[in-house]
Design a protein around this motif. Sequence first.
Motif, short mmCIF file in Angstrom:
data_model
loop_
_atom_site.label_atom_id
_atom_site.label_comp_id
_atom_site.label_asym_id
_atom_site.label_seq_id
_atom_site.Cartn_x
_atom_site.Cartn_y
_atom_site.Cartn_z
N PHE A 43 -14.17 1.74 -5.16
CA PHE A 43 -13.57 2.12 -4.10
C PHE A 43 -14.24 3.61 -3.77
O PHE A 43 -13.59 4.62 -4.12
N THR A 44 -15.50 3.78 -3.35
CA THR A 44 -16.09 4.99 -3.08
C THR A 44 -15.34 6.02 -2.41
O THR A 44 -15.60 7.24 -2.45
N GLY A 45 -14.55 5.57 -1.20
CA GLY A 45 -13.79 6.22 -0.64
C GLY A 45 -12.52 6.96 -0.98
O GLY A 45 -11.71 7.46 -0.26
N GLY A 46 -12.37 6.67 -2.09
CA GLY A 46 -11.17 7.18 -2.96
C GLY A 46 -10.05 6.51 -2.24
O GLY A 46 -10.05 5.33 -1.93
N LYS A 47 -8.76 7.07 -2.58
CA LYS A 47 -7.49 6.43 -2.18
C LYS A 47 -7.45 6.25 -0.66
O LYS A 47 -6.34 5.51 -0.58
N SER A 48 -7.99 6.91 0.11
CA SER A 48 -8.20 6.71 1.48
C SER A 48 -9.37 5.78 1.88
O SER A 48 -9.49 5.46 3.12
N ASP A 49 -9.98 4.86 0.97
CA ASP A 49 -10.95 4.10 1.45
C ASP A 49 -10.40 2.94 2.39
O ASP A 49 -9.33 2.33 2.02
N PRO A 50 -11.15 2.81 3.54
CA PRO A 50 -10.61 1.64 4.46
C PRO A 50 -10.59 0.59 3.76
O PRO A 50 -9.72 -0.29 4.48
N LYS A 51 -11.02 -0.07 2.97
CA LYS A 51 -11.09 -1.43 2.48
C LYS A 51 -9.92 -1.57 1.17
O LYS A 51 -9.68 -2.76 0.86
N LEU A 52 -9.19 -0.54 0.89
CA LEU A 52 -8.44 -0.57 -0.32
C LEU A 52 -7.15 -1.11 0.04
O LEU A 52 -6.56 -0.98 1.22
N ALA A 53 -6.76 -2.01 -0.81
CA ALA A 53 -5.38 -2.58 -0.65
C ALA A 53 -4.94 -2.77 -2.44
O ALA A 53 -5.81 -3.03 -3.17
N LEU A 54 -3.51 -2.69 -2.45
CA LEU A 54 -2.88 -2.66 -3.63
C LEU A 54 -2.13 -3.98 -3.49
O LEU A 54 -1.29 -4.03 -2.76
N LEU A 55 -2.57 -4.86 -4.53
CA LEU A 55 -2.11 -6.20 -4.36
C LEU A 55 -0.81 -6.28 -5.39
O LEU A 55 -0.96 -5.77 -6.83
N ASN B 227 0.91 -1.12 0.03
CA ASN B 227 -0.05 0.23 0.14
C ASN B 227 0.73 1.09 -0.17
O ASN B 227 0.80 2.18 0.82
N ASN B 228 1.88 1.35 -0.71
CA ASN B 228 2.60 2.19 -0.80
C ASN B 228 1.94 3.73 -1.57
O ASN B 228 1.31 3.41 -2.61
N PRO B 229 1.87 4.60 -0.61
CA PRO B 229 0.91 5.80 -1.46
C PRO B 229 1.11 6.24 -2.76
O PRO B 229 0.50 6.63 -3.38
N ALA B 230 2.47 6.29 -2.95
CA ALA B 230 3.10 6.75 -4.32
C ALA B 230 2.65 5.87 -5.70
O ALA B 230 2.22 6.35 -6.50
N MET B 231 2.67 4.51 -5.24
CA MET B 231 2.36 3.55 -6.03
C MET B 231 0.53 3.78 -6.31
O MET B 231 -0.04 3.51 -7.40
N ILE B 232 -0.07 3.82 -5.28
CA ILE B 232 -1.56 4.03 -5.19
C ILE B 232 -1.91 5.28 -6.13
O ILE B 232 -2.67 5.33 -7.22
N ASP B 233 -1.03 6.39 -6.04
CA ASP B 233 -1.42 7.60 -6.69
C ASP B 233 -0.99 7.40 -8.08
O ASP B 233 -1.66 7.81 -8.93
N LYS B 234 -0.05 6.50 -8.65
CA LYS B 234 0.44 6.42 -9.86
C LYS B 234 -0.39 5.59 -10.63
O LYS B 234 -0.68 5.71 -11.77
N LEU B 235 -1.01 4.66 -9.93
CA LEU B 235 -1.88 3.80 -10.78
C LEU B 235 -3.19 3.85 -10.64
O LEU B 235 -4.24 3.35 -11.32
N TRP B 236 -3.73 5.04 -9.88
CA TRP B 236 -5.04 5.39 -9.46
C TRP B 236 -5.92 5.80 -10.92
O TRP B 236 -5.12 6.69 -11.63
N SER B 237 -7.08 5.50 -10.97
CA SER B 237 -7.94 5.92 -12.30
C SER B 237 -9.47 5.98 -11.74
O SER B 237 -9.89 5.48 -10.74
N GLY B 238 -10.03 6.69 -12.76
CA GLY B 238 -11.54 6.75 -12.65
C GLY B 238 -12.14 5.26 -12.45
O GLY B 238 -13.15 4.80 -11.83
#
Length: 160
Positions: free
Chosen positions: A104-116, A87-98
């Motif tokens: 993930f309705t809570g966006g990048k800070s959604d408590p359910k979000l995990a980056l595999l 869950n590196n925030p920089a990778m989440i930012d880099k890969l994030w899209s609409g």
Amino acid sequence: MPIDTHKLKEHLWEKLENGPFAMVGLRDNTSHCEPLTVQLDKDQADTLWFFISKDNRLAKGGAALVNFVSKGQDFFASLSGHATIDNNPAMIDKLWSGQVEAWFTGGKSDPKLALLRIDISGAELWEADVSLVGQLKMLLGSSIEAGEQGSHAVVTDTKI
């Protein structure tokens, strides 16, 4: 004619970019694979990324398997590797899209979000490149010769 493994690896990454859906599972013999959307980072060879929920069965990580069939059903790959949550925030930012945000309705800070993250340790690649003669033979039920079948390779990495 020798197989051009470099070309097969190039085609793998092109095909994944054009149709990024794969079946992903853990090699723990307790669950099946599930469909996920591959997130690609061109700066990291041999790595696939997937946004999942923290309660997803893949979140526990371990030995993983990714199976892929291209949109045109002319390229197939079976990739093995190791899955971990990163869950590196920089990778989440880099890969994030609409598209990801729709899940993930809570966006990048959604408590359910995990980056595999899956680090690829080996792959088997097939590219169907049946010649015109080969296609005609298939229509007529004739035998396809080795040079008319396409390419296949087992590789230890997918770096190009």
